[in-house]
Design a protein around this motif. Structure first.
Motif, PDB file in Angstrom:
ATOM      1  N   TRP A 191       1.519  55.936   9.650  1.00 22.13           N
ATOM      2  CA  TRP A 191       2.517  56.860  10.182  1.00 22.13           C
ATOM      3  C   TRP A 191       3.010  57.766   9.060  1.00 22.13           C
ATOM      4  N   LEU A 192       3.984  58.582   9.394  1.00 24.21           N
ATOM      5  CA  LEU A 192       4.587  59.408   8.357  1.00 24.21           C
ATOM      6  C   LEU A 192       5.402  58.538   7.408  1.00 24.21           C
ATOM      7  N   HIS A 193       5.369  58.894   6.120  1.00 28.64           N
ATOM      8  CA  HIS A 193       6.262  58.269   5.155  1.00 28.64           C
ATOM      9  C   HIS A 193       6.866  59.360   4.291  1.00 28.64           C
ATOM     10  N   GLY A 194       7.908  58.987   3.544  1.00 28.61           N
ATOM     11  CA  GLY A 194       8.546  59.974   2.684  1.00 28.61           C
ATOM     12  C   GLY A 194       8.517  59.522   1.240  1.00 28.61           C
TER      13      GLY A 194
ATOM     14  N   THR B 213      12.489  48.650   3.486  1.00 28.76           N
ATOM     15  CA  THR B 213      11.941  47.736   2.474  1.00 28.76           C
ATOM     16  C   THR B 213      10.838  48.401   1.658  1.00 28.76           C
ATOM     17  N   MET B 214      10.505  49.623   2.039  1.00 27.21           N
ATOM     18  CA  MET B 214       9.355  50.266   1.425  1.00 27.21           C
ATOM     19  C   MET B 214       9.771  50.923   0.109  1.00 27.21           C
ATOM     20  N   ALA B 215       9.549  50.211  -0.989  1.00 27.33           N
ATOM     21  CA  ALA B 215       9.960  50.738  -2.292  1.00 27.33           C
ATOM     22  C   ALA B 215       8.965  50.282  -3.345  1.00 27.33           C
TER      23      ALA B 215
ATOM     24  N   ILE C  32      10.957  55.404  -3.263  1.00 19.01           N
ATOM     25  CA  ILE C  32      11.382  54.790  -2.012  1.00 19.01           C
ATOM     26  C   ILE C  32      10.834  55.629  -0.867  1.00 19.01           C
ATOM     27  N   CYS C  33      10.903  55.071   0.345  1.00 18.49           N
ATOM     28  CA  CYS C  33      10.427  55.825   1.505  1.00 18.49           C
ATOM     29  C   CYS C  33      11.635  56.437   2.182  1.00 18.49           C
ATOM     30  N   ASN C  34      11.622  57.749   2.345  1.00 18.93           N
ATOM     31  CA  ASN C  34      12.765  58.342   3.038  1.00 18.93           C
ATOM     32  C   ASN C  34      12.376  59.079   4.318  1.00 18.93           C
ATOM     33  N   GLU C  35      11.196  58.733   4.847  1.00 18.33           N
ATOM     34  CA  GLU C  35      10.923  59.162   6.222  1.00 18.33           C
ATOM     35  C   GLU C  35      10.890  57.890   7.056  1.00 18.33           C
ATOM     36  N   TYR C  36      11.694  57.862   8.113  1.00 17.32           N
ATOM     37  CA  TYR C  36      11.778  56.656   8.932  1.00 17.32           C
ATOM     38  C   TYR C  36      10.382  56.246   9.407  1.00 17.32           C
ATOM     39  N   CYS C  37      10.000  54.986   9.117  1.00 14.23           N
ATOM     40  CA  CYS C  37       8.641  54.554   9.440  1.00 14.23           C
ATOM     41  C   CYS C  37       8.664  53.182  10.098  1.00 14.23           C
ATOM     42  N   GLY C  38       9.675  52.965  10.930  1.00 10.87           N
ATOM     43  CA  GLY C  38       9.684  51.715  11.678  1.00 10.87           C
ATOM     44  C   GLY C  38      10.631  50.695  11.090  1.00 10.87           C
TER      45      GLY C  38
HETATM   46 CU   LIG Z   1       7.533  54.594   4.899  1.00 14.70          CU
END
Ligand SMILES: [Cu+2]
Ligand code: HEM
Ligand SMILES: [Cu+2]
Lengths: 57, 575, 181
Positions: free
Chosen positions: C124-127, C171-173, C160-166
């Protein structure tokens, strides 16, 4: 202020309405412009760029 | 079947209401306020979760509630109310019957069904995809279906509005050009039609994808077309609340535009360029070139920003002129000091104008700059910005409008007038502070839509600086003040509509087309017709106070803009 | 006539401009032009511009290219998940995968050296959000974005991830090390 001379609507009726005012008085022409501009400049141009992205090696 | 031609005249304002229009406006406004109520409860829950010291909801509920908050507020509250505004600016201001009321009711029904369907999908728990629903993250088909039904309903509303203009013209209920406020509503309606068309182009395939009929939705294509819908819908709000500013200036002060030509041309710039700015959502995306990004994100050389700066001057300018003509002509700001600050119709509108300009406008242009976007993209700066625009700007403008509509449209006296005096300050100032501290935290990199910025238990987590936590805390406290202001609004409006003292003296009577015709305009003194104002103002400036405020705004704008370039220049070089 | 009524005169287009309005429009327009030309100006004279280089790709192909640099340049692994830390040569192509809910691998770059960082998502999209530097870039599935960047200060950074991905978005870091040579 000048003497209260008045404009009667009838006198004024002879005066032609300038083109810009005619445009602003026509909601449907404005609707056309308001759809065409963003469709071409944003959507069509944007989609063309996306479609044109090259394949990765 | 006979056309309903029942009209009533409001004894206090002289406005003329068509029976069907009256009912449609009321029902749309009520549906909007119900959405606001739901969205408001969710706002509190979201705020209490993003307050690190409280961290109320578990993660799954947080994302669910955030999705629902975005939709109920940004889509349902705003658009229901906007349809009411369109009908008001069409049928009421033109003293005309509403065109095709049956279609209008069908549109309303579709909107209600759509809103409910979408909410059910979200609260079932399998559609926590945020209101942006970026593919390929998928929601339940009912999520998209609800949105599509809602959009079709709103589209019908737009065409009913345009139809009403045609009816008014052909039945001669007004002479010459449309009133400026109605012209602003036309602008909103045009933007809405583009918005909904874009929504259809992207949401229909996504719906088909969710039920398995389409195999793939490209994420970049989705974001590009989705934002033609998602951002343009914010531009409907701008056009709508600017129209409401003009309307309130006219209602409260009898103000007229400084010049019709300037204000209308500014609306024309909106029609041409406002929607292009959807591109500012894609500045951090791959694959779109800088040419496309710069041209579009700048609304073609900031022509729509120019238009907003013009409205920002002409609305208070018109008020200033009206006040000076009433004799408040001393110094720069007597007109403003002597304004009715205890009247929520005015105070709400003025806070909306100032908040929208200073907080929402400046931050929006900053983050919509191609390179500057790098330092704020998807941080909580973004919701900070749009709570300043769509909450302080649009929502507060709509709230102040309701204080005017309750006696005029619902024929009830306002309940809790003492609370109503304070409501715009509580809501407007609370929300401004909320937005400001969100932006502050965003500048420190705090992400939006994020359940846990402490990264508890994650060995790779990032530790945000203490200031970020402090700002998130102040943000939450300000948010609570705003929620209290929101509760006050709901209490006053719902209370008045159901329990307020009835106001009589305005019954519906059948009116023939001939009786409904507008009388020809009264002759105008030449000087008045040309400049409109006599010997007021300072140094040839009819509105020197407003001009001074505008210069203050400009200085703030320039400073803030270049401070951010300075910040950008300290980043790692990128190319 | 107020703004909620039709204009008083039939032809209003010819009414002269007010001085307040005329002056403000001129000032505002100049400011708009300044803001517009700042963007092309920064492309020429500024150092922070997001790259326009992007390719269409597939998760498999991108995974394979990333695996190659991991096989070649891994210097150690970190955490219980044994995430490889890759130290690629200065000036080279570096690959970073975004996937639910992990950045992979970890990177170790040299201060003052320039790299071609490739970004793509597997799902999916991530940031991509590099903190505390605060550089934020959207990461798409199916598109490979090539960003040329030069870390200028040594230290330990976070991605870190700053696009909402579920549900596990928060936790995505991951880390990014910048070391002195
Ligand atoms: Cu993400
Ligand atoms: C008292 C009033 C309100 C408060 C305290 C409030 C608070 C919040 C908070 C804390 C967030 C979460 C930001 C994040 O985590 O990314 C949020 C998101 C949002 N709010 Fe509000 N809000 C309020 C009113 C409104 C109104 C009136 C609107 C629209 C008209 C609105 C539209 C949104 C939208 C669109 C989002 C983004 C949702 C998303 O990221 O998907 N809010 N709000
Ligand atoms: Cu994420």
């Amino acid at each position: 202020m000048a003497a209260p001379q008045t404009i009667r609507p009838e006198d004024e009726a002879d005066e032609p309405v300038p083109a810009m005012q005619q445009l602003l008085d026509n909601p449907f022409l404005l609707l056309f412009i308001g759809i065409a501009m963003p469709t071409v400049l944003y959507v069509v141009w944007g989609v063309m760029e996306i479609v044109g992205i090259p394949l990765a090696r | 079947m006979a056309i309903n031609r029942n009209f009533r005249t409001c004894p206090t304002t002289g406005l003329v209401f068509h029976e069907q229009a009256d009912r449609l406006i009321r029902w749309n406004a009520v549906a909007g306020v119900v959405s606001l109520l739901v969205g408001g409860v969710l706002a509190l829950l979201v705020t209490l979760t993003r307050w690190p010291a409280v961290h109320l909801l578990p993660a799954d509920w947080f994302y669910l509630v955030l999705t629902a908050h975005g939709l109920d507020m940004l889509v349902f509250w705003i658009i229901f109310f906007e349809i009411a505004v369109l009908y008001f600016c069409g049928a009421v201001l033109l003293r005309c019957r509403i065109a095709a009321p049956r279609w209008a009711w069908l549109g309303f029904a579709l909107m209600v069904i759509g809103a409910v369907t979408n909410n059910v999908a979200v609260f079932r728990g399998d559609s926590s995809v945020m209101f942006t629903s970026y593919a390929p993250m998928g929601a339940h088909p009912a999520f998209y279906l609800g949105l599509i039904l809602f959009a079709v309903g709103a589209l019908i509303g737009c065409f009913v509005f345009l139809g009403t203009l045609v009816v008014a013209r052909s039945e001669g209920t007004f002479h010459g050009s449309l009133p400026l406020v109605t012209f602003g509503a036309v602008t909103a309606c045009i933007i809405a039609i583009f918005t909904i068309a874009s929504g259809a182009i992207i949401l229909i395939p996504t719906f088909l994808w969710s039920i398995g009929l389409v195999s793939h939705i490209d994420s970049l294509m989705y974001r590009t077309v989705w934002w033609a819908f998602g951002h343009s819908s914010q531009q409907i709000n701008v056009a709508a609340h600017v129209s409401i500013w003009y309307a309130i200036a006219a209602i409260v002060f009898g103000a007229k535009a400084l010049s019709e030509r300037v204000s209308r041309t500014a609306f024309l710039l909106y029609i041409c360029f406002l929607q292009l700015a959807s591109a500012h959502h894609l500045l951090a995306d791959p694959g779109l070139t800088s040419n496309w990004k710069i041209f579009n994100t700048s609304y073609a050389m900031y022509l729509a920003v120019l238009a907003s700066m013009v409205h920002g001057l002409t609305v208070p300018g018109a008020i200033e002129v009206a006040q000076r003509e009433k004799g408040y002509n001393r110094g720069l700001f007597e007109w403003l000091r002597k304004a009715p600050w205890g009247n929520p119709v005015f105070s709400g509108m003025f806070i909306s104008l100032v908040g929208f300009g200073f907080l929402g406008g400046i931050s929006g242009v900053m983050m919509g700059t191609e390179q500057l976007n790098l330092i704020i993209h998807n941080t909580i700066y973004v919701p900070g910005h749009f709570h300043a625009t769509v909450v302080v700007g649009t929502t507060l403008a709509f709230m102040s409008m309701t204080y005017f509509l309750i006696p005029v449209l619902f024929r009830r006296e306002l309940m809790f007038p003492g609370l109503a005096r304070w409501q715009p300050y509580l809501f407007g100032l609370g929300m401004s502070s909320f937005a400001l501290f969100m932006m502050g935290a965003g500048t420190l990199g705090v992400p939006r839509r994020h359940w846990d910025i402490t990264f508890a238990g994650n060995p790779l987590g990032y530790e945000f600086p203490g200031t970020a936590y402090l700002m998130m805390g102040i943000m939450a406290l300000s948010g609570i003040v705003a929620v209290v202001g929101g509760i006050a609004y709901l209490l006053i409006t719902v209370g008045s509509v159901f329990f307020g003292k009835r106001i009589g003296g305005s019954e519906f009577k059948a009116l023939s087309v001939r009786e409904g015709r507008a009388s020809p305009p009264a002759p105008q003194p030449v000087a008045a017709a040309i400049t409109g104002h006599g010997s007021i103002g300072i140094g040839g400036f009819v509105a020197p106070g407003t001009f001074t405020l505008a210069l203050v705004f400009l200085v703030a704008f320039v400073l803030y803009y270049f401070v951010n370039w300075k910040y950008l220049s300290t980043l790692w070089p990128l190319s | 006539m107020s703004a909620i009524q039709p204009p008083a005169v039939r032809v209003w287009w010819k009414q002269p401009l007010d001085r307040v309005e005329g002056t403000w429009i001129a000032i505002a327009f100049v400011w708009c032009l300044v803001m517009f030309f700042m963007m092309p100006y920064w492309h020429v004279y500024g150092k922070q511009n997001l790259s326009n280089e992007a390719y269409r790709t597939t998760p498999e192909r991108y995974q394979q290219k990333t695996q190659e640099i991991v096989d070649r340049y891994t210097v150690r692994t970190e955490t219980d998940l044994k995430v490889p830390v890759v130290h690629p040569p200065a000036g080279s192509d570096v690959y970073l995968i975004a996937r639910l809910w992990q950045w992979w691998p970890m990177l170790e770059l040299e201060e003052g050296k320039t790299y071609r960082l490739h970004l793509a998502s597997m799902d999916w999209l991530h940031g991509f959000s590099l903190q505390p530097e605060n550089i934020n870039v959207e990461v798409h599935p199916g598109y490979e974005h090539v960003v040329t960047l030069t870390p200028t200060r040594a230290g330990t950074y976070s991605i870190i991830c700053n696009e909402y991905c579920g549900i596990n978005h928060h936790t995505m870091a991951s880390r990014l090390y910048v070391v002195k040579r």
